[in-house]
Design a protein around this motif. Structure first.
Motif, PDB file in Angstrom:
ATOM      1  N   THR A 198       1.074  -1.071  -0.334  1.00 34.87           N
ATOM      2  CA  THR A 198      -0.006   0.059   0.074  1.00 34.87           C
ATOM      3  C   THR A 198       0.851   1.397  -0.080  1.00 34.87           C
ATOM      4  O   THR A 198       2.418   1.084  -0.033  1.00 34.87           O
ATOM      5  CB  THR A 198      -0.910  -0.112   1.202  1.00 34.87           C
ATOM      6  N   GLU A 199       0.148   2.648  -0.570  1.00 36.22           N
ATOM      7  CA  GLU A 199       0.521   3.575  -0.643  1.00 36.22           C
ATOM      8  C   GLU A 199       0.930   3.915   1.155  1.00 36.22           C
ATOM      9  O   GLU A 199      -0.181   4.810   1.904  1.00 36.22           O
ATOM     10  CB  GLU A 199       0.614   4.644  -1.401  1.00 36.22           C
ATOM     11  N   GLY A 200       1.573   2.946   2.528  1.00 32.35           N
ATOM     12  CA  GLY A 200       1.570   4.221   3.516  1.00 32.35           C
ATOM     13  C   GLY A 200       0.788   3.098   4.772  1.00 32.35           C
ATOM     14  O   GLY A 200       0.233   2.687   3.714  1.00 32.35           O
ATOM     15  N   ALA A 201       0.752   3.024   5.999  1.00 30.56           N
ATOM     16  CA  ALA A 201       0.026   3.177   6.296  1.00 30.56           C
ATOM     17  C   ALA A 201      -1.198   2.788   6.965  1.00 30.56           C
ATOM     18  O   ALA A 201      -2.388   2.872   7.166  1.00 30.56           O
ATOM     19  CB  ALA A 201       0.297   2.943   8.235  1.00 30.56           C
ATOM     20  N   GLN A 202      -1.733   5.036   5.876  1.00 29.55           N
ATOM     21  CA  GLN A 202      -3.045   4.969   6.127  1.00 29.55           C
ATOM     22  C   GLN A 202      -3.565   4.223   5.131  1.00 29.55           C
ATOM     23  O   GLN A 202      -4.408   4.004   5.060  1.00 29.55           O
ATOM     24  CB  GLN A 202      -2.312   6.751   5.824  1.00 29.55           C
ATOM     25  N   ASP A 301      -1.490  -2.465  14.141  1.00 30.62           N
ATOM     26  CA  ASP A 301      -0.673  -1.752  13.689  1.00 30.62           C
ATOM     27  C   ASP A 301       0.928  -1.630  14.444  1.00 30.62           C
ATOM     28  O   ASP A 301       0.895  -1.057  15.354  1.00 30.62           O
ATOM     29  CB  ASP A 301      -1.014   0.061  13.929  1.00 30.62           C
ATOM     30  N   TYR A 303       3.964  -0.146  14.260  1.00 31.45           N
ATOM     31  CA  TYR A 303       4.168   0.732  13.435  1.00 31.45           C
ATOM     32  C   TYR A 303       6.176   0.973  13.327  1.00 31.45           C
ATOM     33  O   TYR A 303       6.178   1.701  12.614  1.00 31.45           O
ATOM     34  CB  TYR A 303       3.660   2.187  13.567  1.00 31.45           C
ATOM     35  N   THR A 331       4.624  -0.371   7.785  1.00 33.83           N
ATOM     36  CA  THR A 331       4.896   0.607   7.286  1.00 33.83           C
ATOM     37  C   THR A 331       6.007   0.970   7.093  1.00 33.83           C
ATOM     38  O   THR A 331       7.450   0.326   8.096  1.00 33.83           O
ATOM     39  CB  THR A 331       4.705   2.320   7.870  1.00 33.83           C
ATOM     40  N   SER A 333       8.091   3.514   6.498  1.00 37.41           N
ATOM     41  CA  SER A 333       8.368   5.352   6.760  1.00 37.41           C
ATOM     42  C   SER A 333       9.014   4.974   8.074  1.00 37.41           C
ATOM     43  O   SER A 333       9.455   6.824   8.315  1.00 37.41           O
ATOM     44  CB  SER A 333       6.935   5.827   6.820  1.00 37.41           C
ATOM     45  N   ARG A 341       6.585   6.470   1.314  1.00 40.99           N
ATOM     46  CA  ARG A 341       5.105   6.242   1.477  1.00 40.99           C
ATOM     47  C   ARG A 341       5.042   4.482   0.126  1.00 40.99           C
ATOM     48  O   ARG A 341       4.315   4.178  -0.056  1.00 40.99           O
ATOM     49  CB  ARG A 341       4.461   7.191   0.185  1.00 40.99           C
ATOM     50  N   GLY A 343       3.633   1.125   2.628  1.00 40.73           N
ATOM     51  CA  GLY A 343       3.315   0.439   3.537  1.00 40.73           C
ATOM     52  C   GLY A 343       3.050  -1.162   3.129  1.00 40.73           C
ATOM     53  O   GLY A 343       2.872  -1.312   2.165  1.00 40.73           O
TER      54      GLY A 343
END
Length: 492
Positions: A198-202, A301, A303, A331, A333, A341, A343
């Protein structure tokens, strides 16, 4: 209309109101004329039905080539602003302008969506370079040359084929590398087919919410907790219920499960953000068991659990029991650099087949060169070596920050967390308003975050500061904490 009439018409006077200027900010005479006529039509100075001068007359009056005028007329005609015919060139009737002329107005509401109004503004939206800003790794210590070599090799080996869309789940090489790393470092159980890049954890959070929830369902979130998770859940139109965190992590009573069981539980068990608590093994197993019994899903999560400063790494919940109802999010990040970006989410095996249609329709498989480079960065051992260097660096910075707090922060405070990650949280007396202190710190190039900002329903104990040390040199902690102590005294 004769040539004599055209040279003195009101329309021509309007178009000649100001001269066209050669070499004006690189804008050609033709484009200037285009903007002038289009703008005059849109603001009503050239009304519907108005006849425009012939191309020859207008070109002579403006001192430009007839070809330029002809090209402008043709483009305006293609856009529907004017109608060209043998009888002359006239401004067409535009419905929007016609409605305004008839004083009929329909103005869209300036309000954003209901879900949008539920989102709170970020308090500490500050540059990464400010001291004590949480969530920022040591950017200057990232091995750029090694990363560049991996990226160059990815471009050479993949060639132009990687310029197209890739697998919606991400490059298989990266998914395999992540699977192997998680098995060794986090004790996670998965196959490459369960990993989605994905494009980051968000984006990983948003994807999981789309997969397993429906609007209006209950979601539990840590209190205080990461604002990104709160935002994702609120944007998913979920009924977000804050659940308090204590020294042993997320604390859920049996009564809470029996009263209204959630569809989703968000937690950061290995290093709670922002308190730093670790969810105990008994609570983890109890959470997994209750989730299975009530048909709930857990969003784990993980992180920054890679940066544990004492003892062995804490294993992920995802791998504690077979077929755990856990969607595991990670992620790069924090371990590498934020602008990468990238994740990922590890889906439970039972969800993979059902999720495939949604993944293929909503994801497009971008950042392919970066994904291939990251796969090599992991497989070559560069990633593990970088993590080792950062653990040692962050441990030194944590020790320096603890010492500075002990020696120079002369107000009552309680230090929370500190066994992992890149931040330390201090709880302050209620009379020391954390938001005021954090705001005042900006004037001194510091960006600590107010602890109360992480709570949906703040309590008196949620008053304090979250101090990031990842991107702040240990040599700066003494003067920084001294200044912070002065600010705390000033804002009591």
């Amino acid at each position: 209309m004769s040539a004599t009439d055209e040279s003195s018409s009101p329309v021509l006077d309007l178009l000649l109101e100001t001269p066209l200027v050669r070499d004006r900010d690189g804008e050609s005479l033709q484009r200037q004329l285009l903007h002038r006529i289009r703008g005059a039509i849109l603001d009503g100075r050239l009304p519907s039905g108005c006849r425009l001068p012939g191309s020859r007359a207008l070109a002579a009056a403006l001192g430009i080539s007839r070809n330029s005028v002809t090209a402008v007329y043709e483009l305006l005609g293609a856009e529907g602003y004017i109608a060209l015919s043998r009888q002359g060139t006239r401004v067409t009737t535009l419905e929007r302008l016609k409605a305004e002329h008839q004083r009929v107005q329909h103005t869209a509401s300036p309000e954003i969506s209901t879900r949008g109004t539920r989102i709170r503004d970020a308090f500490f939206d500050a540059p990464d370079t400010l001291a004590l800003r949480p969530g920022v790794p040591a950017l200057g210590r990232f091995p750029l040359s090694a990363w560049k070599n991996c990226l160059d090799r990815a471009i050479r080996s993949a060639g132009v084929t990687a310029l197209g869309y890739g697998d919606p789940q991400g490059e298989r090489a990266l998914r395999v590398a992540i699977m192997q790393h998680l098995a060794v470092a986090r004790g996670a159980r998965c196959e490459p087919e369960q990993v989605v890049i994905t494009e980051g954890a968000q984006e990983a959070l948003s994807l999981c919410i789309r997969l397993v929830t429906n609007p209006g369902q209950v979601a539990w979130v840590e209190e205080p907790g990461w604002r990104g998770a709160q935002t994702a859940l609120l944007c998913g139109d979920l009924n977000v219920v804050p659940v308090r965190v204590d020294a042993n992590g997320l604390h859920v009573s049996d009564d809470a499960w029996n009263a209204e069981a959630p569809r989703l539980v968000y937690t950061t068990p290995s290093h709670q953000y922002p308190t730093g608590a670790v969810l105990t093994a008994s609570r983890r197993l109890d959470l997994i068991g209750k989730a299975q019994a009530h048909g709930a899903w857990i969003l784990e999560d993980d992180y920054d659990s890679e940066f544990r400063h004492s003892g062995e790494p804490i294993c992920a919940m995802q791998g504690m029991v077979p077929q755990a109802p856990v969607l595991y999010i990670g992620t790069f990040s924090k371990t590498l650099f934020p602008s990468l970006r990238l994740g990922f989410v590890v889906l439970p095996e039972v969800l993979v087949a059902k999720a495939t249609p949604l993944l293929r329709e909503t994801l497009r498989g971008g950042h392919r060169y970066e994904q291939l480079a990251l796969a090599e960065f992991i497989e070559s051992g560069q990633f593990s070596r970088h993590l080792g260097r950062m653990r040692r660096l962050y441990r030194r910075r944590l020790d320096a920050l603890r010492t500075a707090l002990k020696q120079h922060l002369d107000v009552p405070h309680v230090v929370m967390g500190g066994d992992s990650g890149m931040h330390l949280t201090i709880r302050l007396p209620a009379e020391c308003i954390d938001r005021r202190i954090a705001q005042a710190a900006r004037q001194f190039d510091m960006a600590p975050a107010p602890l109360s900002h992480f709570a949906l329903c703040p309590r008196p104990e949620d008053n304090g500061l979250v101090l990031g040390y990842g991107n702040t040199s240990e040599s700066l902690f003494v003067p920084l904490i001294r200044q912070l102590a002065r600010l705390i005294h000033e804002h009591r």
